[in-house]
Design a protein around this motif. Structure first.
Motif, PDB file in Angstrom:
ATOM      1  N   GLU A  12      62.435   9.619 -18.106  1.00  0.00           N
ATOM      2  CA  GLU A  12      61.317  10.518 -17.866  1.00  0.00           C
ATOM      3  C   GLU A  12      60.011   9.793 -18.114  1.00  0.00           C
ATOM      4  O   GLU A  12      59.906   8.940 -18.986  1.00  0.00           O
ATOM      5  N   ASN A  72      63.731  18.876  -6.295  1.00  0.00           N
ATOM      6  CA  ASN A  72      64.124  17.490  -6.553  1.00  0.00           C
ATOM      7  C   ASN A  72      64.035  16.661  -5.273  1.00  0.00           C
ATOM      8  O   ASN A  72      64.109  17.181  -4.149  1.00  0.00           O
ATOM      9  N   SER A 105      71.254   9.296  -7.801  1.00  0.00           N
ATOM     10  CA  SER A 105      70.175   9.757  -8.681  1.00  0.00           C
ATOM     11  C   SER A 105      69.146  10.542  -7.885  1.00  0.00           C
ATOM     12  O   SER A 105      69.029  10.400  -6.657  1.00  0.00           O
ATOM     13  N   THR A 106      68.383  11.367  -8.612  1.00  0.00           N
ATOM     14  CA  THR A 106      67.323  12.156  -7.996  1.00  0.00           C
ATOM     15  C   THR A 106      66.186  12.340  -8.990  1.00  0.00           C
ATOM     16  O   THR A 106      66.378  12.182 -10.199  1.00  0.00           O
ATOM     17  N   LYS A 107      65.011  12.665  -8.479  1.00  0.00           N
ATOM     18  CA  LYS A 107      63.827  12.853  -9.322  1.00  0.00           C
ATOM     19  C   LYS A 107      63.438  14.329  -9.335  1.00  0.00           C
ATOM     20  O   LYS A 107      63.454  14.990  -8.291  1.00  0.00           O
ATOM     21  N   ARG A 144      60.260  16.724 -10.684  1.00  0.00           N
ATOM     22  CA  ARG A 144      58.898  16.738 -11.215  1.00  0.00           C
ATOM     23  C   ARG A 144      58.532  18.158 -11.646  1.00  0.00           C
ATOM     24  O   ARG A 144      58.854  19.126 -10.969  1.00  0.00           O
ATOM     25  N   GLU A 152      57.900  13.560 -14.654  1.00  0.00           N
ATOM     26  CA  GLU A 152      58.941  13.286 -13.664  1.00  0.00           C
ATOM     27  C   GLU A 152      60.186  12.748 -14.367  1.00  0.00           C
ATOM     28  O   GLU A 152      60.119  11.781 -15.125  1.00  0.00           O
ATOM     29  N   THR A 154      64.062  11.250 -13.875  1.00  0.00           N
ATOM     30  CA  THR A 154      65.079  10.682 -12.983  1.00  0.00           C
ATOM     31  C   THR A 154      66.435  10.963 -13.602  1.00  0.00           C
ATOM     32  O   THR A 154      66.718  10.542 -14.728  1.00  0.00           O
ATOM     33  N   TRP A 155      67.265  11.715 -12.848  1.00  0.00           N
ATOM     34  CA  TRP A 155      68.597  12.102 -13.354  1.00  0.00           C
ATOM     35  C   TRP A 155      69.657  11.327 -12.608  1.00  0.00           C
ATOM     36  O   TRP A 155      69.678  11.306 -11.368  1.00  0.00           O
ATOM     37  N   TYR A 156      70.542  10.690 -13.367  1.00  0.00           N
ATOM     38  CA  TYR A 156      71.623   9.877 -12.812  1.00  0.00           C
ATOM     39  C   TYR A 156      72.934  10.656 -12.935  1.00  0.00           C
ATOM     40  O   TYR A 156      73.325  11.063 -14.021  1.00  0.00           O
TER      41      TYR A 156
END
Length: 475
Positions: free
Chosen positions: A22, A396, A404-406, A408, A443, A445-447
């Protein structure tokens, strides 16, 4: 045994690889900020509760009177290029807490009304070249605990009167006889813990009204009848209690005076004037624990911006786009206990520079500091809207995603923020955020390498705000 060691190594490796990263996102690149203040010099020592800027010696540049609590107040003369040299004269006694400059005796130079926290308030006359002489007047009481003073023609007789803010005692109105000698009016505005007062024609009837900030009750508006008698308007501004300051200015370009209030406990607010002295608030925003505020055109675009300070951290510059939309710009100062702000053109380059007074507690230096305005030509269209400040959870990106995706999200005020991920059956998969967040855009970022393809949901919870969005993991 070997298999167990291998398994342990795998577990340790997985624990060291976070599924989340983050960062706080600013709405413009930090190396292209449209405005910046650069530290230039310090102006004395002694817990500077007020810095008053104007051309005291009539040589065409801005000088400074630094009002100190621990020590006498001092005059600093500008050399014309933004370098200030301390004058040898001592101004007033110790325990100075506030002051204002104006032509009090009608001789066309700037005199000083000095407020003392543990002494009588004083009037000092200017000889025309910056030499101040204290008059024999003892105004108020030794134990009034004066905080600040504002000057204005309260009774419409073409001279400057004074409103003095006192702590633990009623504030006082002092009427000028035209020669710089003052008589108490007998009227007090607000409670016994006044924190700030500002003067301006709020109802457009050509006299000076007052907004009073109170620590022990609600902030209130008092209308002037034209002769210096004030009546409470009936409208309460801000929340009950809290420390802070306020300033007046036309923030939305509709030719009336709006109010910007800071509050250490309940968040800061802008109250927009409808033209008749009735105000509408857009709720709390700009974070909390802010205390000082001053309005001025900081970026030279002919509208009023704001500079705010936090008693421990979190100073900020807010740039106005001309319609009441503000862009946030963090501002770091040398000290960590900013207790006063003043704006003026210190270096004669046509823009407003900042003078920050510092306390001596909570890590403060007690030193007054000058910051020169270094405005760039960067242009940015990302502004915070006063009418739409709220929590925001964005969709997202990318979506669908692999692996992965972001995500915010925006926080308009300091809040406990929780973001969790759920599968399509409602089972909780992971907590992405669970902590206190200050104002800003963030923001994550999720893995999701460890999860199968499918539909997932992420939910943001902050106070009473809840929002959920869908995302698709597609391998």
């Amino acid at each position: 045994m070997k298999d167990k060691i291998i398994s342990l190594v795998i577990v340790i490796f997985l624990m060291s690889q976070s599924n989340i990263s983050e960062a706080q996102i600013y709405d413009f690149p930090q190396d292209t900020l449209p405005i910046a203040f650069i530290y230039s010099q310090s102006l004395g020592y002694g817990e500077s509760f007020r810095i008053v800027l104007t051309d005291i010696d009539t040589d065409g540049d801005s000088d400074a009177v630094v009002i100190n609590y621990f020590g006498v107040s001092r005059l600093w003369i500008n050399d014309g290029n933004g370098v200030f040299i301390m004058d040898n004269q001592s101004i007033g006694s110790t325990s100075g807490h506030g002051g204002a400059l104006g032509d009090l005796d009608g001789d066309n130079d700037l005199d000083l009304f000095l407020v003392n926290n543990m002494n009588f308030d004083k009037v000092l006359f200017n000889n025309g070249s910056g030499l101040f002489t204290e008059t024999a007047q003892n105004l108020g009481n030794v134990d009034d605990y004066g905080i600040a003073v504002v000057l204005g023609d309260i009774d419409n007789d073409n001279d400057l009167d004074a409103l003095v803010e006192n702590y633990l005692h009623p504030n006082k109105i002092w009427i000028n006889d035209g020669d710089g000698f003052f008589t108490e009016s007998g009227q007090s505005l607000g409670g016994e813990e006044t924190g700030a007062m500002v003067l301006g024609d709020l109802d457009l009837d050509y006299d000076i009204d007052v907004v009073v900030m109170n620590y022990d009750t609600y902030d209130k508006i008092w209308f002037n009848d034209g002769s210096g008698n004030f009546t409470y308007s009936g409208q309460k501004l801000d929340s009950l209690g809290g420390w802070g300051k306020l300033d007046l200015g036309d923030l939305d370009d509709d030719e009336d005076l709006d109010v910007f209030i800071t509050n250490s406990e309940y968040g800061n607010k802008i109250w927009l004037n409808n033209g008749a002295g009735t105000f509408t608030s857009y709720g709390s925003f700009f974070g909390d624990s802010t205390q000082m505020i001053m309005l001025g055109d900081l970026d030279g675009d002919e509208d009023l911006d704001a500079i705010t300070t936090h008693v421990a951290s979190g100073n900020a510059i807010w740039l106005n786009d001309g319609t009441g939309l503000f862009m946030y710009n963090p501002f770091s100062s040398e000290s960590m206990e900013c207790i006063s702000i003043s704006l003026g053109d210190a270096d004669n380059d046509g823009d407003l520079d900042a003078f920050i007074g510092n306390g001596m507690f909570n890590g403060g230096t007690g030193i007054a500091e000058l910051y020169l305005n270094e405005t760039s030509t960067a242009v940015n269209e990302n502004f915070y809207s006063l009418s739409s400040l709220t929590f925001l959870l964005n969709q997202n990106y990318p979506n669908p995603f692999n692996p992965s995706t972001k995500i915010r999200y925006s926080v308009p005020q300091s809040s406990q923020v929780i973001i969790k991920v759920f599968d399509i059956l409602g089972n909780e998969i992971e907590t992405l955020v669970n902590e206190q967040k200050v104002i800003g855009t963030y923001e994550i970022t999720w893995y999701a390498e460890h999860l199968p393809s499918g539909i997932y949901f992420y939910r943001l919870l902050a106070g009473s705000f809840v929002e959920t969005k869908k995302m698709v993991l597609l391998r």
